[in-house]
Write a protein that holds these residues in place. Sequence first.
Motif, PDB file in Angstrom:
ATOM      1  N   ASP A  21       1.417  -9.464   0.846  1.00 54.29           N
ATOM      2  CA  ASP A  21       1.105  -9.616   2.269  1.00 54.29           C
ATOM      3  C   ASP A  21      -0.346  -9.254   2.562  1.00 54.29           C
ATOM      4  O   ASP A  21      -1.017  -9.941   3.335  1.00 54.29           O
ATOM      5  CB  ASP A  21       2.045  -8.756   3.115  1.00 54.29           C
ATOM      6  CG  ASP A  21       3.485  -9.248   3.067  1.00 54.29           C
ATOM      7  OD1 ASP A  21       3.709 -10.423   2.716  1.00 54.29           O
ATOM      8  OD2 ASP A  21       4.383  -8.445   3.378  1.00 54.29           O
ATOM      9  N   SER A  22      -0.840  -8.221   1.919  1.00 51.14           N
ATOM     10  CA  SER A  22      -2.231  -7.810   2.098  1.00 51.14           C
ATOM     11  C   SER A  22      -3.176  -8.905   1.605  1.00 51.14           C
ATOM     12  O   SER A  22      -4.159  -9.243   2.278  1.00 51.14           O
ATOM     13  CB  SER A  22      -2.485  -6.507   1.348  1.00 51.14           C
ATOM     14  OG  SER A  22      -3.831  -6.134   1.459  1.00 51.14           O
TER      15      SER A  22
ATOM     16  N   ASN B  35       6.733  -7.620   0.081  1.00 52.60           N
ATOM     17  CA  ASN B  35       5.816  -7.231  -0.990  1.00 52.60           C
ATOM     18  C   ASN B  35       4.472  -6.936  -0.315  1.00 52.60           C
ATOM     19  O   ASN B  35       3.733  -7.867   0.022  1.00 52.60           O
ATOM     20  CB  ASN B  35       5.694  -8.344  -2.032  1.00 52.60           C
ATOM     21  CG  ASN B  35       4.774  -7.987  -3.180  1.00 52.60           C
ATOM     22  OD1 ASN B  35       3.691  -7.449  -2.989  1.00 52.60           O
ATOM     23  ND2 ASN B  35       5.195  -8.328  -4.391  1.00 52.60           N
ATOM     24  N   SER B  36       4.155  -5.666  -0.124  1.00 57.31           N
ATOM     25  CA  SER B  36       2.959  -5.296   0.646  1.00 57.31           C
ATOM     26  C   SER B  36       1.672  -5.781  -0.014  1.00 57.31           C
ATOM     27  O   SER B  36       0.716  -6.134   0.670  1.00 57.31           O
ATOM     28  CB  SER B  36       2.913  -3.789   0.877  1.00 57.31           C
ATOM     29  OG  SER B  36       2.895  -3.093  -0.347  1.00 57.31           O
ATOM     30  N   SER B  37       1.642  -5.827  -1.333  1.00 59.44           N
ATOM     31  CA  SER B  37       0.452  -6.316  -2.028  1.00 59.44           C
ATOM     32  C   SER B  37       0.233  -7.804  -1.733  1.00 59.44           C
ATOM     33  O   SER B  37      -0.883  -8.237  -1.445  1.00 59.44           O
ATOM     34  CB  SER B  37       0.594  -6.084  -3.540  1.00 59.44           C
ATOM     35  OG  SER B  37      -0.518  -6.604  -4.215  1.00 59.44           O
TER      36      SER B  37
ATOM     37  N   ASP C 258       6.202 -10.742   6.957  1.00 57.55           N
ATOM     38  CA  ASP C 258       6.568  -9.747   5.946  1.00 57.55           C
ATOM     39  C   ASP C 258       7.333 -10.429   4.822  1.00 57.55           C
ATOM     40  O   ASP C 258       8.418 -10.968   5.037  1.00 57.55           O
ATOM     41  CB  ASP C 258       7.428  -8.661   6.588  1.00 57.55           C
ATOM     42  CG  ASP C 258       7.835  -7.567   5.618  1.00 57.55           C
ATOM     43  OD1 ASP C 258       7.394  -7.567   4.451  1.00 57.55           O
ATOM     44  OD2 ASP C 258       8.631  -6.697   6.041  1.00 57.55           O
TER      45      ASP C 258
END
Length: 179
Positions: free
Chosen positions: A83-84, A79-81, A76
């Motif tokens: 990480d995706s 920043n979800s973007s 993690d």
Amino acid sequence: MKIYQILILLIVGSGLNLPSVSMKAKKDTSEISYSASHSLHDWTGVNKDVNAVIVLDDTGNTIQKVAVSAMVSGFDSQNSSRDSHALEVLESLKYPKVQFVSTSISQQNEELDVKGNLTFHGVTKPVQFKAIAKKKDKGLEVEGEIPVSLEAYNVERPSFMLVKTEDTIKINFHLEFYP
């Protein structure tokens, strides 16, 4: 639990004939992180769901073997973007884990010189790095850093604004082992 049994068999089954003590990493205090750089910013992704086993000699003073495994999807970076995108680049469905198994460890007091095999993105390569091992309560705390070339593991370097990230990432680890 099954991963620990596999890791212990992997370590113990590797030809080690001395009496030994094995300990597994404590989940709530152990972590692996990676640090990456781009010309515009640096970032770190942390994984707190680490499976690790260490084997000590029968005195409990000398580290003989270690095996570590973590899911790529567990990192993690806040920043979800990012990480995706990392999961896509790393093909995490095809190569879900990053793993390390030692082949030799030399220990001088708290300093370790560790050699082993790192499996990342489906590629296994020998690595060597320094680490520090400190006694803590009834356990052992081990910390270190492994520089990793993304290109050496066939990882296409991500880019932002047409500029690729640096090739070398740093994998840092803080592992606490208890009987």
